[in-house]
Design a protein around this motif. Structure first.
Motif, mmCIF file in Angstrom:
data_model
loop_
_atom_site.group_PDB
_atom_site.id
_atom_site.type_symbol
_atom_site.label_atom_id
_atom_site.label_comp_id
_atom_site.label_asym_id
_atom_site.label_seq_id
_atom_site.Cartn_x
_atom_site.Cartn_y
_atom_site.Cartn_z
ATOM 1 N N UNK A 1 -34.731 30.755 50.681
ATOM 2 C CA UNK A 1 -34.136 30.895 49.158
ATOM 3 C C UNK A 1 -32.778 31.407 49.470
ATOM 4 N N UNK A 2 -31.672 30.875 49.006
ATOM 5 C CA UNK A 2 -30.451 31.376 49.219
ATOM 6 C C UNK A 2 -30.204 32.419 48.364
ATOM 7 N N UNK A 3 -29.213 33.400 48.889
ATOM 8 C CA UNK A 3 -29.040 34.591 48.242
ATOM 9 C C UNK A 3 -27.449 34.559 47.655
ATOM 10 N N UNK A 4 -27.333 35.361 46.532
ATOM 11 C CA UNK A 4 -25.912 35.458 45.924
ATOM 12 C C UNK A 4 -24.915 36.091 46.881
ATOM 13 N N UNK A 5 -23.619 35.544 47.129
ATOM 14 C CA UNK A 5 -22.728 35.781 47.953
ATOM 15 C C UNK A 5 -21.654 36.618 46.988
ATOM 16 N N UNK A 6 -21.140 37.528 47.746
ATOM 17 C CA UNK A 6 -19.975 38.325 46.933
ATOM 18 C C UNK A 6 -18.771 38.107 47.692
ATOM 19 N N UNK A 7 -17.704 37.964 46.965
ATOM 20 C CA UNK A 7 -16.164 37.847 47.332
ATOM 21 C C UNK A 7 -15.366 38.708 46.386
ATOM 22 N N UNK A 8 -14.948 39.674 46.995
ATOM 23 C CA UNK A 8 -13.854 40.673 46.196
ATOM 24 C C UNK A 8 -14.692 40.831 44.800
ATOM 25 N N UNK A 9 -16.035 41.301 44.947
ATOM 26 C CA UNK A 9 -16.641 41.771 43.825
ATOM 27 C C UNK A 9 -17.093 41.035 42.859
ATOM 28 N N UNK A 10 -16.998 39.657 42.930
ATOM 29 C CA UNK A 10 -17.330 38.446 42.424
ATOM 30 C C UNK A 10 -18.675 37.879 42.883
ATOM 31 N N UNK A 11 -19.741 37.793 42.189
ATOM 32 C CA UNK A 11 -21.038 37.023 42.721
ATOM 33 C C UNK A 11 -21.017 35.723 42.587
ATOM 34 N N UNK A 12 -21.233 35.113 43.618
ATOM 35 C CA UNK A 12 -21.352 33.693 43.466
ATOM 36 C C UNK A 12 -22.872 33.359 43.868
ATOM 37 N N UNK A 13 -23.268 32.530 42.818
ATOM 38 C CA UNK A 13 -24.576 31.995 42.767
ATOM 39 C C UNK A 13 -24.817 30.960 44.007
ATOM 40 N N UNK A 14 -26.199 30.731 44.155
ATOM 41 C CA UNK A 14 -26.122 29.513 45.334
ATOM 42 C C UNK A 14 -25.653 28.122 44.774
ATOM 43 N N UNK A 15 -25.430 27.939 43.576
ATOM 44 C CA UNK A 15 -25.101 26.749 42.964
ATOM 45 C C UNK A 15 -23.480 26.662 43.160
ATOM 46 N N UNK A 16 -22.825 27.661 42.939
ATOM 47 C CA UNK A 16 -21.333 27.751 42.919
ATOM 48 C C UNK A 16 -20.993 27.732 44.767
ATOM 49 N N UNK A 17 -21.914 28.230 45.503
ATOM 50 C CA UNK A 17 -21.595 28.215 46.674
ATOM 51 C C UNK A 17 -21.689 26.591 47.201
ATOM 52 N N UNK A 18 -22.658 25.936 46.954
ATOM 53 C CA UNK A 18 -22.732 24.396 47.236
ATOM 54 C C UNK A 18 -21.693 23.675 46.570
ATOM 55 N N UNK A 19 -21.248 24.131 45.359
ATOM 56 C CA UNK A 19 -19.864 23.301 44.691
ATOM 57 C C UNK A 19 -18.800 23.755 45.602
ATOM 58 N N UNK A 20 -18.713 24.875 46.020
ATOM 59 C CA UNK A 20 -17.412 25.080 46.612
ATOM 60 C C UNK A 20 -17.478 24.701 48.184
ATOM 61 N N UNK A 21 -18.420 24.680 48.832
ATOM 62 C CA UNK A 21 -18.668 24.182 50.180
ATOM 63 C C UNK A 21 -18.844 22.374 50.165
ATOM 64 N N UNK A 22 -18.942 21.830 49.046
ATOM 65 C CA UNK A 22 -18.950 20.363 49.067
ATOM 66 C C UNK A 22 -17.479 19.818 49.037
ATOM 67 N N UNK A 23 -16.765 20.659 48.571
ATOM 68 C CA UNK A 23 -15.076 20.183 48.367
ATOM 69 C C UNK A 23 -14.789 19.713 49.765
ATOM 70 N N UNK A 24 -14.586 20.588 50.820
ATOM 71 C CA UNK A 24 -14.088 19.978 51.952
ATOM 72 C C UNK A 24 -15.040 18.905 52.680
ATOM 73 N N UNK A 25 -16.334 18.806 52.351
ATOM 74 C CA UNK A 25 -17.160 17.976 53.076
ATOM 75 C C UNK A 25 -16.666 16.385 52.111
ATOM 76 N N UNK A 26 -16.607 16.439 50.549
ATOM 77 C CA UNK A 26 -16.124 15.503 50.023
ATOM 78 C C UNK A 26 -14.771 15.005 50.505
#
Length: 66
Positions: A1-26
């Motif tokens: 189960x993926x966990x929330x990731x924090x960047x500068x006090x902003x929590x990213x849910x797993x779906x946002x992590x996948x969307x951001x990671x998909x950009x360079x792959x795309x």
């Protein structure tokens, strides 16, 4: 189960992590398809690129859940 990731006090849910990671792959896939010349055979390039991004996102989400 993926966990929330924090960047500068902003929590990213797993779906946002996948969307951001998909950009360079795309972008890498899109560059490769352009380099090979396969996008010449596509009827509507923008629709194809949108569908490709969705497929990359879906694949990453499925891999993150495993």
């Amino acid at each position: 189960m993926p966990i929330d990731f924090e960047i500068g006090g902003v929590y990213l849910p797993p779906i946002a992590q996948a969307l951001l990671l998909a950009i360079p792959v795309f972008m890498l896939l899109d560059w490769g398809l352009r380099r090979v010349g396969l996008l010449r055979f596509v009827w509507h390039e923008a629709l194809f690129e949108g569908a490709l991004y969705v497929c990359v996102c879906a694949t990453l989400i499925l891999l993150m859940g495993a």
